[in-house]
Design a protein around this motif. Sequence first.
Motif, PDB file in Angstrom:
ATOM      1  N   UNK A 135     -37.737  52.510 -46.227  1.00 12.71           N
ATOM      2  CA  UNK A 135     -38.136  51.109 -46.182  1.00 12.71           C
ATOM      3  C   UNK A 135     -39.006  50.667 -47.339  1.00 12.71           C
ATOM      4  N   UNK A 136     -39.337  51.591 -48.235  1.00 19.73           N
ATOM      5  CA  UNK A 136     -40.176  51.261 -49.398  1.00 19.73           C
ATOM      6  C   UNK A 136     -39.271  50.884 -50.567  1.00 19.73           C
ATOM      7  N   UNK A 146     -42.499  47.147 -42.554  1.00 21.33           N
ATOM      8  CA  UNK A 146     -42.667  47.733 -43.889  1.00 21.33           C
ATOM      9  C   UNK A 146     -41.664  47.110 -44.874  1.00 21.33           C
ATOM     10  N   UNK A 147     -40.461  46.805 -44.388  1.00 20.02           N
ATOM     11  CA  UNK A 147     -39.478  46.102 -45.221  1.00 20.02           C
ATOM     12  C   UNK A 147     -39.474  44.604 -44.928  1.00 20.02           C
ATOM     13  N   UNK A 163     -29.103  41.384 -47.990  1.00 15.01           N
ATOM     14  CA  UNK A 163     -30.507  41.147 -47.650  1.00 15.01           C
ATOM     15  C   UNK A 163     -30.657  41.234 -46.141  1.00 15.01           C
ATOM     16  N   UNK A 164     -31.868  40.983 -45.641  1.00 12.14           N
ATOM     17  CA  UNK A 164     -32.111  40.989 -44.191  1.00 12.14           C
ATOM     18  C   UNK A 164     -31.634  42.291 -43.555  1.00 12.14           C
ATOM     19  N   UNK A 165     -32.224  43.385 -44.008  1.00 11.77           N
ATOM     20  CA  UNK A 165     -31.796  44.722 -43.587  1.00 11.77           C
ATOM     21  C   UNK A 165     -31.736  44.932 -42.078  1.00 11.77           C
ATOM     22  N   UNK A 166     -32.632  44.275 -41.335  1.00 11.33           N
ATOM     23  CA  UNK A 166     -32.626  44.464 -39.882  1.00 11.33           C
ATOM     24  C   UNK A 166     -31.313  44.030 -39.270  1.00 11.33           C
ATOM     25  N   UNK A 167     -30.770  42.938 -39.767  1.00 11.83           N
ATOM     26  CA  UNK A 167     -29.528  42.397 -39.207  1.00 11.83           C
ATOM     27  C   UNK A 167     -28.288  42.907 -39.941  1.00 11.83           C
ATOM     28  N   UNK A 179     -33.084  49.619 -45.002  1.00  6.95           N
ATOM     29  CA  UNK A 179     -33.423  48.280 -44.533  1.00  6.95           C
ATOM     30  C   UNK A 179     -34.203  47.489 -45.576  1.00  6.95           C
ATOM     31  N   UNK A 180     -34.544  48.124 -46.686  1.00  9.64           N
ATOM     32  CA  UNK A 180     -35.277  47.440 -47.755  1.00  9.64           C
ATOM     33  C   UNK A 180     -34.356  46.698 -48.714  1.00  9.64           C
ATOM     34  N   UNK A 195     -40.109  41.000 -47.444  1.00  7.56           N
ATOM     35  CA  UNK A 195     -38.926  40.157 -47.661  1.00  7.56           C
ATOM     36  C   UNK A 195     -39.214  38.720 -47.231  1.00  7.56           C
ATOM     37  N   UNK A 204     -33.162  43.884 -48.908  1.00  9.02           N
ATOM     38  CA  UNK A 204     -33.556  42.514 -49.243  1.00  9.02           C
ATOM     39  C   UNK A 204     -34.606  42.450 -50.344  1.00  9.02           C
ATOM     40  N   UNK A 205     -35.172  43.588 -50.687  1.00 10.09           N
ATOM     41  CA  UNK A 205     -36.207  43.627 -51.733  1.00 10.09           C
ATOM     42  C   UNK A 205     -35.642  44.085 -53.075  1.00 10.09           C
ATOM     43  N   UNK A 264     -35.554  37.889 -40.770  1.00 12.63           N
ATOM     44  CA  UNK A 264     -35.601  36.979 -41.913  1.00 12.63           C
ATOM     45  C   UNK A 264     -34.928  35.650 -41.553  1.00 12.63           C
ATOM     46  N   UNK A 273     -31.591  43.239 -33.782  1.00 13.38           N
ATOM     47  CA  UNK A 273     -31.682  42.988 -35.224  1.00 13.38           C
ATOM     48  C   UNK A 273     -33.101  43.117 -35.764  1.00 13.38           C
ATOM     49  N   UNK A 274     -33.961  43.768 -35.000  1.00 10.07           N
ATOM     50  CA  UNK A 274     -35.320  43.979 -35.466  1.00 10.07           C
ATOM     51  C   UNK A 274     -35.395  45.163 -36.417  1.00 10.07           C
ATOM     52  N   UNK A 275     -36.524  45.251 -37.125  1.00  5.58           N
ATOM     53  CA  UNK A 275     -36.736  46.347 -38.084  1.00  5.58           C
ATOM     54  C   UNK A 275     -38.234  46.427 -38.326  1.00  5.58           C
TER      55      UNK A 275
END
Lengths: 361, 361
Positions: A209-210, B185-186, A253-257, A327-328, B190, A330-331, B149, B180-182
């Motif tokens: 996630x970094x 840290x990321x 982007x939006x790694x969670x989703x 999940x990063x 974002x 989006x960065x 996001x 869809x949560x995460x």
Amino acid sequence: MSQILHLTKSLTLRYPWASSPLIIAAPMRVMSGPALAVAVSRAGGLGFIGPSLKTQDVARDLEEAKNLIEQSKALQAARSSTSQTLPVGIGCQVWTDDLETAASVIAKYRPCAAWLFAPRNGQTDLDNWSRAIRAASPSTHIWIQIGTVSEARAILASTEKPDVIVVQGAEAGGHGRATDGIGFISLLPEIADLLAAQNFSIPLVAAGGIADGRGAAASFALGASGVAMGTRFLATAEARIARGYQNEILRASEGGASTTRTQLYNHLRGTFGWPEAYSPRTIINRSFVEFQAGRSFEELKVDHDEAVKKGDEAWGPQGRVATYAGASIGLVKEVKPAEEVVNELKGFVLGVFGEGVRSSL
Amino acid sequence: MSQILHLTKSLTLRYPWASSPLIIAAPMRVMSGPALAVAVSRAGGLGFIGPSLKTQDVARDLEEAKNLIEQSKALQAARSSTSQTLPVGIGCQVWTDDLETAASVIAKYRPCAAWLFAPRNGQTDLDNWSRAIRAASPSTHIWIQIGTVSEARAILASTEKPDVIVVQGAEAGGHGRATDGIGFISLLPEIADLLAAQNFSIPLVAAGGIADGRGAAASFALGASGVAMGTRFLATAEARIARGYQNEILRASEGGASTTRTQLYNHLRGTFGWPEAYSPRTIINRSFVEFQAGRSFEELKVDHDEAVKKGDEAWGPQGRVATYAGASIGLVKEVKPAEEVVNELKGFVLGVFGEGVRSSL
């Protein structure tokens, strides 16, 4: 003032070419080749070469890394001062890599570290690997990647303790814990407390996630001695990655989703048998969407294999092939030289903890 | 030097009794009562009262909070300087709370902030709530909790922008994003980038997985203006929580493995209808283990209702009732006064970022 950076300083000292805070390129299978690993080490970080499709192929990568290192005065000097260990590490995917082959390659090239992950039989396999690698190359450090507190307990109960523990959080791309993983925001401090309670001082490296200085600074605040990144290094000039794959890392982007953990893509690629404890995080594309909608694996496999022939178009939202990423995503918005990634992170971290932008410590 | 703390300083200024860095007690339903909220604000943080089982019952909590505040010179002084807003906030569970009732209670007591979460109809509901609350009490700040996001994008597209956005990571206890949560840290960086790209400077508060100074310092390094905790405050003298529940928070560890997100306990308690986007993180006990093993809901319900009658024994590994908690449980080992929790976090954060232990800024 930088109380918080004393841990990374003491780990960094073990790698004389590196400068604090320690930034690490994780060993991504195939994609972390010698060019990326050497570029990261040349920038004062620590680059790892990923596992190859066949264990013996890592010898070819190490040979190339050795040649690249010989072109760098600083790295070559560090090599002379560290019993000839190479200033790059290698990753070993324990459940598929062949131990005997790996040990003989490590004996020949002496990478500074071997990062072990994904054993089929937990600490037993890790113990066997650690023993064999230490016998083959006593100067090679053992790094072990874990994603749970239980694995940390198993390490502490073993006689073959590693030199470094990599704490991989659930946000990580590629393979990680399938169901019992969690972000390192909670995990890393809990493991640090466990070590302290048993009077062990094995350095912890944060991963998962970094992707920029903020995540790196957060990791050091949590108690990490180093910061490892995968996804961020996929978007470097030196990564061994298809253009289509790299473009998708930039776009998504939006790694969670937009990412998920699933074995589907392993199976579509014909890879079966991963230990149940692991599954990979990947960017979602049509294969997964249609699988969720109930389309049969057989049909998806046909379309997947067709897509593979399309080259770079096989990736993307309308694509069908594995796009392992964290999940990063989006960065990560542009391709940069690995050196720039390392320097930006270091500068940010030193700024946060009040050491200004001094380039070395 | 503390470049990193300038964000929390500017948010803290809005709450004149508070001192930087801003530590917040999240509005846990029922468990965050007036005693906890006022204790946190009294310590220079910002305490929220959680939603009640019935919306009108929050009036009773606010009345009690008002009385407690009147016993504190510092809080009472702050109240005079802030248009009579109370130096505590309240939480509103949008899909179940009654807007008209909430608005009239808010008009009467003027909590300094209303923290909105879990709307059934996304931003539309949040807009309606924000408008009504602002009409009822213009000095009450609107805080909106999100976990993706996409929700941040919806906020930025709305005309009813909140005063604060709470970015809740997947490690959080109780209800959060179901699928869809995460981890933040990321997620938090974002969302910070998204706001910056659109020239908005709404402060972000980090939540989910923080239980001590390390997680708090990490949050500020990521770009947070404040840090919210739930689980850590369950183990305070002031929490409105059963002893059995609190003991289980102290006992449990390894949040990745020992907690999960499931609707099972809501259903066992007779709560149905949560919007699909949400599910709660809970410590695993026999109800979930047996549910996973295939036991019928009807049988589990009978045993659950029997267990409820046992009081404090209803919790624990052999227990059967809901034990909502975050993945940080392994970091929570003793019950402390809320004031001590707040002070410890502040001291650590100020130490990390080089401001020593000055007690106020």
